[in-house]
Design a protein around this motif. Structure first.
Motif, PDB file in Angstrom:
ATOM      1  N   HIS A   1      16.449  -3.473   6.322  1.00 45.88           N
ATOM      2  CA  HIS A   1      15.168  -2.976   6.814  1.00 45.88           C
ATOM      3  C   HIS A   1      14.275  -2.690   5.611  1.00 45.88           C
ATOM      4  O   HIS A   1      14.746  -2.152   4.608  1.00 45.88           O
ATOM      5  CB  HIS A   1      15.407  -1.696   7.624  1.00 45.88           C
ATOM      6  N   PRO A   2      12.996  -3.041   5.682  1.00 45.61           N
ATOM      7  CA  PRO A   2      12.097  -2.793   4.551  1.00 45.61           C
ATOM      8  C   PRO A   2      12.037  -1.324   4.138  1.00 45.61           C
ATOM      9  O   PRO A   2      11.775  -1.012   2.978  1.00 45.61           O
ATOM     10  CB  PRO A   2      10.735  -3.261   5.037  1.00 45.61           C
ATOM     11  N   ALA A   3      12.281  -0.411   5.074  1.00 47.18           N
ATOM     12  CA  ALA A   3      12.225   1.020   4.756  1.00 47.18           C
ATOM     13  C   ALA A   3      13.336   1.444   3.803  1.00 47.18           C
ATOM     14  O   ALA A   3      13.270   2.525   3.233  1.00 47.18           O
ATOM     15  CB  ALA A   3      12.293   1.851   6.036  1.00 47.18           C
ATOM     16  N   GLN A   4      14.345   0.603   3.601  1.00 47.66           N
ATOM     17  CA  GLN A   4      15.400   0.959   2.656  1.00 47.66           C
ATOM     18  C   GLN A   4      14.911   0.910   1.211  1.00 47.66           C
ATOM     19  O   GLN A   4      15.628   1.293   0.303  1.00 47.66           O
ATOM     20  CB  GLN A   4      16.631   0.078   2.857  1.00 47.66           C
ATOM     21  N   ALA A   5      13.667   0.491   1.005  1.00 48.13           N
ATOM     22  CA  ALA A   5      13.064   0.543  -0.330  1.00 48.13           C
ATOM     23  C   ALA A   5      12.523   1.945  -0.626  1.00 48.13           C
ATOM     24  O   ALA A   5      11.978   2.190  -1.690  1.00 48.13           O
ATOM     25  CB  ALA A   5      11.936  -0.482  -0.433  1.00 48.13           C
ATOM     26  N   THR A   6      12.672   2.852   0.328  1.00 50.31           N
ATOM     27  CA  THR A   6      12.204   4.235   0.203  1.00 50.31           C
ATOM     28  C   THR A   6      13.395   5.162   0.432  1.00 50.31           C
ATOM     29  O   THR A   6      14.195   4.914   1.324  1.00 50.31           O
ATOM     30  CB  THR A   6      11.118   4.519   1.267  1.00 50.31           C
ATOM     31  N   PRO A   7      13.534   6.244  -0.337  1.00 46.71           N
ATOM     32  CA  PRO A   7      14.624   7.194  -0.065  1.00 46.71           C
ATOM     33  C   PRO A   7      14.465   7.837   1.310  1.00 46.71           C
ATOM     34  O   PRO A   7      13.338   8.044   1.768  1.00 46.71           O
ATOM     35  CB  PRO A   7      14.503   8.236  -1.168  1.00 46.71           C
ATOM     36  N   CYS A   8      15.563   8.144   1.965  1.00 51.34           N
ATOM     37  CA  CYS A   8      15.509   8.743   3.299  1.00 51.34           C
ATOM     38  C   CYS A   8      15.349  10.267   3.191  1.00 51.34           C
ATOM     39  O   CYS A   8      16.199  10.935   2.598  1.00 51.34           O
ATOM     40  CB  CYS A   8      16.773   8.414   4.093  1.00 51.34           C
ATOM     41  N   PRO A   9      14.294  10.814   3.798  1.00 52.49           N
ATOM     42  CA  PRO A   9      14.117  12.263   3.748  1.00 52.49           C
ATOM     43  C   PRO A   9      15.074  13.011   4.676  1.00 52.49           C
ATOM     44  O   PRO A   9      15.277  14.213   4.509  1.00 52.49           O
ATOM     45  CB  PRO A   9      12.659  12.458   4.187  1.00 52.49           C
ATOM     46  N   HIS A  10      15.681  12.296   5.628  1.00 54.64           N
ATOM     47  CA  HIS A  10      16.569  12.953   6.588  1.00 54.64           C
ATOM     48  C   HIS A  10      17.981  13.123   6.029  1.00 54.64           C
ATOM     49  O   HIS A  10      18.511  14.228   5.972  1.00 54.64           O
ATOM     50  CB  HIS A  10      16.605  12.170   7.894  1.00 54.64           C
TER      51      HIS A  10
END
Length: 101
Positions: free
Chosen positions: A21-30
Motif C-alpha cells: 500500500h502506498p501509505a507504507q511510505a509513511t510511519p503508522c501513528p496507530h
C-alpha cells in the motif's frame, strides 16, 4: 543447500515483490510501524494484512495538498476553521492515491 541454474535477474525479482500500500511510505501513528513495515496490532505481536486508517490519513496529509480547503502537504485539513485531526477530505485522499501510483 546448493542450487542449480543461474541467479534471478534483479529486474525480474523487482516484479515479483509483494504489492504494498502506498501509505507504507509513511510511519503508522496507530501502531508505530516504521516506513516500509507492515502495520501490526498495538502489542506488536501480529502483522496485519491491511494498513491502519490513521496511516492512510497521515500519508495523504504528507504527500498531497487539499483541493477543498487549500491545506498544503504536511498540514491538516480544516472545515470553516476547525482542524480535522483524524481525517482528510475525500479530494485530498484521491490526490494522494493518484500521486502514489
Amino acid at each position: 543447500m546448493t542450487t542449480t541454474g543461474a541467479p534471478m535477474p534483479a529486474s525480474l525479482r523487482a516484479t515479483l515483490r509483494t504489492v504494498r500500500h502506498p501509505a507504507q511510505a509513511t510511519p503508522c501513528p496507530h501502531c508505530r510501524a516504521a516506513v516500509g513495515r507492515s502495520c501490526t496490532t498495538v502489542s506488536g505481536r501480529r502483522t496485519l494484512p491491511e494498513v491502519h486508517h490513521g496511516r492512510i490519513v497521515a500519508h495523504a496529509r504528507r504527500v498531497a495538498a487539499c483541493g477543498r480547503c487549500d491545506a498544503q502537504p504536511g498540514h491538516p485539513c480544516h472545515d470553516d476553521g476547525a482542524t480535522r485531526h483524524d481525517t482528510v477530505h475525500a479530494e485530498r485522499h484521491l490526490t494522494a492515491e493518484e500521486t502514489s501510483r
